[in-house]
Design a protein around this motif. Structure first.
Motif, PDB file in Angstrom:
ATOM      1  N   SER A  84     -14.992 118.124 -78.570  1.00 37.53           N
ATOM      2  CA  SER A  84     -14.808 118.241 -76.873  1.00 37.53           C
ATOM      3  C   SER A  84     -13.532 117.251 -76.610  1.00 37.53           C
ATOM      4  O   SER A  84     -13.199 116.224 -77.393  1.00 37.53           O
ATOM      5  N   LYS A  85     -13.253 117.491 -75.592  1.00 38.38           N
ATOM      6  CA  LYS A  85     -12.093 116.540 -74.943  1.00 38.38           C
ATOM      7  C   LYS A  85     -12.646 114.899 -74.837  1.00 38.38           C
ATOM      8  O   LYS A  85     -11.821 114.042 -75.376  1.00 38.38           O
ATOM      9  N   GLU A  86     -13.733 114.767 -74.356  1.00 44.10           N
ATOM     10  CA  GLU A  86     -14.255 113.511 -74.220  1.00 44.10           C
ATOM     11  C   GLU A  86     -14.708 112.859 -75.679  1.00 44.10           C
ATOM     12  O   GLU A  86     -14.412 111.704 -75.912  1.00 44.10           O
ATOM     13  N   GLU A  87     -15.211 113.578 -76.524  1.00 42.44           N
ATOM     14  CA  GLU A  87     -15.802 112.915 -77.939  1.00 42.44           C
ATOM     15  C   GLU A  87     -14.367 112.726 -78.644  1.00 42.44           C
ATOM     16  O   GLU A  87     -14.376 111.804 -79.264  1.00 42.44           O
ATOM     17  N   TYR A  88     -13.421 113.616 -78.651  1.00 39.94           N
ATOM     18  CA  TYR A  88     -12.048 113.033 -79.106  1.00 39.94           C
ATOM     19  C   TYR A  88     -11.439 111.863 -78.709  1.00 39.94           C
ATOM     20  O   TYR A  88     -10.782 111.128 -79.151  1.00 39.94           O
ATOM     21  N   GLU A  89     -11.659 111.575 -77.196  1.00 39.70           N
ATOM     22  CA  GLU A  89     -11.021 110.492 -76.668  1.00 39.70           C
ATOM     23  C   GLU A  89     -11.606 109.209 -77.199  1.00 39.70           C
ATOM     24  O   GLU A  89     -11.061 108.259 -77.491  1.00 39.70           O
ATOM     25  N   ASP A  90     -12.888 109.347 -77.282  1.00 41.70           N
ATOM     26  CA  ASP A  90     -13.746 108.548 -77.680  1.00 41.70           C
ATOM     27  C   ASP A  90     -13.505 108.220 -79.308  1.00 41.70           C
ATOM     28  O   ASP A  90     -13.124 107.132 -79.506  1.00 41.70           O
ATOM     29  N   TYR A  91     -13.415 109.144 -80.123  1.00 48.49           N
ATOM     30  CA  TYR A  91     -12.908 108.804 -81.636  1.00 48.49           C
ATOM     31  C   TYR A  91     -11.419 108.517 -81.465  1.00 48.49           C
ATOM     32  O   TYR A  91     -11.245 107.522 -82.563  1.00 48.49           O
ATOM     33  N   SER A  92     -10.648 108.973 -81.030  1.00 45.95           N
ATOM     34  CA  SER A  92      -9.233 108.214 -80.744  1.00 45.95           C
ATOM     35  C   SER A  92      -9.040 107.021 -80.554  1.00 45.95           C
ATOM     36  O   SER A  92      -8.417 106.101 -81.374  1.00 45.95           O
ATOM     37  N   LYS A  93      -9.965 106.283 -79.538  1.00 45.60           N
ATOM     38  CA  LYS A  93      -9.959 104.964 -79.369  1.00 45.60           C
ATOM     39  C   LYS A  93     -10.365 104.158 -80.341  1.00 45.60           C
ATOM     40  O   LYS A  93      -9.714 103.014 -80.693  1.00 45.60           O
ATOM     41  N   ARG A  94     -11.401 104.611 -80.973  1.00 43.44           N
ATOM     42  CA  ARG A  94     -12.256 103.920 -82.161  1.00 43.44           C
ATOM     43  C   ARG A  94     -10.994 103.667 -83.474  1.00 43.44           C
ATOM     44  O   ARG A  94     -10.988 102.831 -83.967  1.00 43.44           O
ATOM     45  N   VAL A  95     -10.427 105.145 -83.648  1.00 48.31           N
ATOM     46  CA  VAL A  95      -9.521 105.049 -84.922  1.00 48.31           C
ATOM     47  C   VAL A  95      -8.440 104.028 -84.325  1.00 48.31           C
ATOM     48  O   VAL A  95      -8.267 103.260 -85.510  1.00 48.31           O
ATOM     49  N   GLY A  97      -8.225 101.637 -82.610  1.00 49.22           N
ATOM     50  CA  GLY A  97      -8.531 100.206 -82.591  1.00 49.22           C
ATOM     51  C   GLY A  97      -8.661  99.529 -83.855  1.00 49.22           C
ATOM     52  O   GLY A  97      -8.417  98.403 -84.458  1.00 49.22           O
ATOM     53  N   ALA A  98      -9.333 100.345 -84.952  1.00 46.42           N
ATOM     54  CA  ALA A  98      -9.387 100.207 -86.206  1.00 46.42           C
ATOM     55  C   ALA A  98      -7.968  99.737 -86.989  1.00 46.42           C
ATOM     56  O   ALA A  98      -7.790  98.949 -87.488  1.00 46.42           O
ATOM     57  N   ILE A  99      -6.995 100.709 -86.743  1.00 49.14           N
ATOM     58  CA  ILE A  99      -5.732 100.700 -87.151  1.00 49.14           C
ATOM     59  C   ILE A  99      -5.126  99.242 -86.732  1.00 49.14           C
ATOM     60  O   ILE A  99      -4.590  98.571 -87.450  1.00 49.14           O
ATOM     61  N   ASN A 100      -5.306  98.983 -85.360  1.00 49.54           N
ATOM     62  CA  ASN A 100      -4.714  97.687 -84.806  1.00 49.54           C
ATOM     63  C   ASN A 100      -5.436  96.356 -85.190  1.00 49.54           C
ATOM     64  O   ASN A 100      -4.604  95.652 -85.763  1.00 49.54           O
ATOM     65  N   ARG A 101      -6.626  96.576 -85.686  1.00 53.10           N
ATOM     66  CA  ARG A 101      -7.297  95.410 -86.196  1.00 53.10           C
ATOM     67  C   ARG A 101      -6.814  95.384 -87.701  1.00 53.10           C
ATOM     68  O   ARG A 101      -6.350  94.206 -88.114  1.00 53.10           O
ATOM     69  N   ARG A 102      -6.605  96.162 -88.475  1.00 51.72           N
ATOM     70  CA  ARG A 102      -6.182  96.264 -89.819  1.00 51.72           C
ATOM     71  C   ARG A 102      -4.890  95.685 -89.852  1.00 51.72           C
ATOM     72  O   ARG A 102      -4.243  95.080 -90.603  1.00 51.72           O
ATOM     73  N   ALA A 103      -3.848  96.302 -88.610  1.00 50.02           N
ATOM     74  CA  ALA A 103      -2.600  95.607 -88.711  1.00 50.02           C
ATOM     75  C   ALA A 103      -2.464  94.154 -88.450  1.00 50.02           C
ATOM     76  O   ALA A 103      -1.655  93.363 -89.194  1.00 50.02           O
ATOM     77  N   LYS A 104      -3.266  93.864 -87.529  1.00 50.86           N
ATOM     78  CA  LYS A 104      -3.446  92.155 -87.365  1.00 50.86           C
ATOM     79  C   LYS A 104      -3.611  91.358 -88.674  1.00 50.86           C
ATOM     80  O   LYS A 104      -3.066  90.644 -88.789  1.00 50.86           O
ATOM     81  N   LEU A 105      -4.878  92.012 -89.212  1.00 47.49           N
ATOM     82  CA  LEU A 105      -5.178  91.167 -90.554  1.00 47.49           C
ATOM     83  C   LEU A 105      -4.114  91.202 -91.537  1.00 47.49           C
ATOM     84  O   LEU A 105      -3.761  90.184 -92.096  1.00 47.49           O
ATOM     85  N   GLN A 106      -3.349  92.394 -91.484  1.00 47.60           N
ATOM     86  CA  GLN A 106      -2.311  92.397 -92.593  1.00 47.60           C
ATOM     87  C   GLN A 106      -1.158  91.616 -92.366  1.00 47.60           C
ATOM     88  O   GLN A 106      -0.695  90.784 -93.232  1.00 47.60           O
ATOM     89  N   ALA A 107      -0.779  91.177 -91.001  1.00 49.42           N
ATOM     90  CA  ALA A 107       0.211  90.573 -90.456  1.00 49.42           C
ATOM     91  C   ALA A 107      -0.192  88.902 -90.816  1.00 49.42           C
ATOM     92  O   ALA A 107       0.697  88.041 -91.233  1.00 49.42           O
ATOM     93  N   LEU A 108      -1.452  88.753 -90.763  1.00 49.11           N
ATOM     94  CA  LEU A 108      -1.977  87.338 -90.872  1.00 49.11           C
ATOM     95  C   LEU A 108      -1.888  87.182 -92.459  1.00 49.11           C
ATOM     96  O   LEU A 108      -1.153  86.027 -92.733  1.00 49.11           O
ATOM     97  N   GLN A 109      -2.161  88.254 -93.199  1.00 47.01           N
ATOM     98  CA  GLN A 109      -2.245  88.120 -94.640  1.00 47.01           C
ATOM     99  C   GLN A 109      -0.702  87.804 -95.052  1.00 47.01           C
ATOM    100  O   GLN A 109      -0.437  87.098 -96.024  1.00 47.01           O
ATOM    101  N   ASP A 110       0.236  88.326 -94.620  1.00 47.84           N
ATOM    102  CA  ASP A 110       1.614  88.287 -95.076  1.00 47.84           C
ATOM    103  C   ASP A 110       1.973  86.903 -94.608  1.00 47.84           C
ATOM    104  O   ASP A 110       2.912  86.282 -95.396  1.00 47.84           O
ATOM    105  N   LYS A 111       1.670  86.415 -93.538  1.00 40.48           N
ATOM    106  CA  LYS A 111       2.151  85.175 -93.096  1.00 40.48           C
ATOM    107  C   LYS A 111       1.742  84.029 -93.980  1.00 40.48           C
ATOM    108  O   LYS A 111       2.367  82.918 -94.627  1.00 40.48           O
TER     109      LYS A 111
END
Length: 130
Positions: A84-95, A97-111
């Motif tokens: 549903s629309k609400e379920e997708y919004e929640d799912y999208s936020k979680r995905v 968020g995980a992508i952003n956390r992974r990108a921050k970790l990768q930037a730290l590892q590159d540094k």
């Protein structure tokens, strides 16, 4: 105007019709038994059966298809359903968020990789990094 190629099989359309009728998450084994689209399930090692493998491929085909204009959620613990629309919004936020956390970790590892072999100053003496 771009048109989509019909890349789905009859079995995949029937699976989509079945999922549209469902309000709750359905486990893969329930879908196989209730739809009779994939044959019988073995008594043991269900996840390695041909029926479950074909069902997983069909769910991926529905997710990737441009014909189907809905989002299909799949979760190992809950099962599969059309969001549903609400379920997708929640799912999208979680995905995202995980992508952003992974990108921050990768930037730290590159540094850290760029600092390899450098030295730091401690108490007016040079010491190698450990």
């Amino acid at each position: 105007m771009k048109t989509f190629n019909n890349d789905l099989t009859t079995r995949q359309y029937n699976l989509y019709k079945y999922l549209k009728e469902q309000d709750d998450f359905k486990h893969l084994s329930e879908i196989v038994v209730e739809t009779d689209l994939y044959g019988d399930l073995p008594e043991s090692n269900i996840n390695n059966s041909n029926a479950i493998r074909q069902l997983k491929k069909d769910i991926q085909a529905l997710k990737k298809s441009g014909i189907i204009q809905t989002v299909i959620l799949s979760c190992t613990f809950k099962g599969v359903k059309i969001a549903s629309k609400e379920e997708y919004e929640d799912y999208s936020k979680r995905v995202w968020g995980a992508i952003n956390r992974r990108a921050k970790l990768q930037a730290l590892q590159d540094k850290k990789a760029g600092l390899d072999g450098q030295y730091r100053l401690v108490f007016n003496k040079e010491k190698p990094l450990v």
